[in-house]
Write a protein that holds these residues in place. Structure first.
Motif, mmCIF file in Angstrom:
data_model
loop_
_atom_site.group_PDB
_atom_site.id
_atom_site.type_symbol
_atom_site.label_atom_id
_atom_site.label_comp_id
_atom_site.label_asym_id
_atom_site.label_seq_id
_atom_site.Cartn_x
_atom_site.Cartn_y
_atom_site.Cartn_z
ATOM 1 N N ASN A 89 0.827 -1.209 0.000
ATOM 2 C CA ASN A 89 0.000 0.000 0.000
ATOM 3 C C ASN A 89 0.859 1.255 0.000
ATOM 4 O O ASN A 89 0.556 2.231 -0.699
ATOM 5 N N THR A 90 1.957 1.223 0.749
ATOM 6 C CA THR A 90 2.885 2.354 0.778
ATOM 7 C C THR A 90 3.498 2.579 -0.598
ATOM 8 O O THR A 90 3.614 3.723 -1.061
ATOM 9 N N LEU A 91 3.869 1.487 -1.271
ATOM 10 C CA LEU A 91 4.455 1.604 -2.611
ATOM 11 C C LEU A 91 3.447 2.162 -3.614
ATOM 12 O O LEU A 91 3.801 2.971 -4.475
ATOM 13 N N PHE A 92 2.183 1.743 -3.499
ATOM 14 C CA PHE A 92 1.157 2.272 -4.403
ATOM 15 C C PHE A 92 0.952 3.771 -4.180
ATOM 16 O O PHE A 92 0.788 4.527 -5.149
ATOM 17 N N LYS A 93 0.965 4.208 -2.940
ATOM 18 C CA LYS A 93 0.830 5.645 -2.642
ATOM 19 C C LYS A 93 2.016 6.408 -3.218
ATOM 20 O O LYS A 93 1.865 7.476 -3.801
ATOM 21 N N LYS A 94 3.205 5.825 -3.028
ATOM 22 C CA LYS A 94 4.432 6.444 -3.542
ATOM 23 C C LYS A 94 4.375 6.542 -5.068
ATOM 24 O O LYS A 94 4.766 7.557 -5.647
ATOM 25 N N LEU A 95 3.862 5.488 -5.705
ATOM 26 C CA LEU A 95 3.747 5.469 -7.169
ATOM 27 C C LEU A 95 2.821 6.574 -7.668
ATOM 28 O O LEU A 95 3.116 7.238 -8.661
ATOM 29 N N SER A 96 1.721 6.770 -6.958
ATOM 30 C CA SER A 96 0.759 7.791 -7.394
ATOM 31 C C SER A 96 1.300 9.208 -7.241
ATOM 32 O O SER A 96 0.869 10.123 -7.940
ATOM 33 N N LYS A 97 2.263 9.395 -6.347
ATOM 34 C CA LYS A 97 2.817 10.729 -6.110
ATOM 35 C C LYS A 97 4.084 11.007 -6.903
ATOM 36 O O LYS A 97 4.569 12.124 -6.930
ATOM 37 N N THR A 98 4.629 9.973 -7.566
ATOM 38 C CA THR A 98 5.897 10.122 -8.289
ATOM 39 C C THR A 98 5.636 10.368 -9.763
ATOM 40 O O THR A 98 4.832 9.691 -10.385
ATOM 41 N N SER A 99 6.343 11.342 -10.319
ATOM 42 C CA SER A 99 6.182 11.643 -11.746
ATOM 43 C C SER A 99 7.405 11.233 -12.572
ATOM 44 O O SER A 99 7.315 11.084 -13.789
#
Length: 156
Positions: free
Chosen positions: A39-49
């Motif tokens: 879940n942390t990785l998915f959140k990080k993915l959504s915030k990374t461009s």
């Protein structure tokens, strides 16, 4: 151990269903930790461009999901291995999970297959579990439920 969708089970047998037994397995602590990390990785993915960073996160997600599948499969196999009896419907005996587990057994079969209310079952559905056992016991009370007869000729 009872196989089948937990929503379709009586409350009295839910503690014996595979999902419930697997949730009690020791490996579930690791599984929950990995789920949090995922879940942390998915959140990080959504915030990374940044493309490279996103690619690295996706690889991490893929690896973690693979680890989680292995962990879950191990917990399921361990639960089935420690069960003296595995209950399911005739068609449930054909689920990939049970077929894969049966393949891991010595001789690739269960010792005994019991089909209850066999007079009510269609012959073709009985062949699914029968192929998984060395011996078969067909049970049914002819005074409780009469046999199901589909053919008018056979009824005579």
């Amino acid at each position: 151990c009872r196989l089948g969708h937990p929503a379709r089970l009586l409350q009295s047998v839910k503690d014996s269903c595979l999902d419930s037994l697997v949730r009690k397995d020791d490996s579930q602590k690791d599984f929950k930790n990995q789920k949090r990390e995922l879940n942390t990785l998915f959140k990080k993915l959504s915030k990374t461009s940044d493309k490279r960073a996103r690619s690295d996160i996706r690889k991490s997600i893929f690896g973690l999901e693979k680890e989680m599948r292995v962990l879950e499969k191990g917990a399921v196999y361990q639960t089935l291995a420690t069960s003296q009896v595995i209950c399911c419907t005739n068609t449930g005996a054909g689920e990939k999970l049970l077929l894969d587990y049966a393949d891991s057994l010595p001789g690739k079969t269960f010792d005994v297959v019991v089909i209850d209310e066999c007079a009510q079952a269609l012959e073709v559905s009985c062949w699914i579990p029968l192929t998984l056992g060395k011996k078969a016991i067909l049970a049914g009370d002819h005074l409780q439920l009469p046999p199901t007869i589909k053919s008018k000729d056979a009824d005579k």
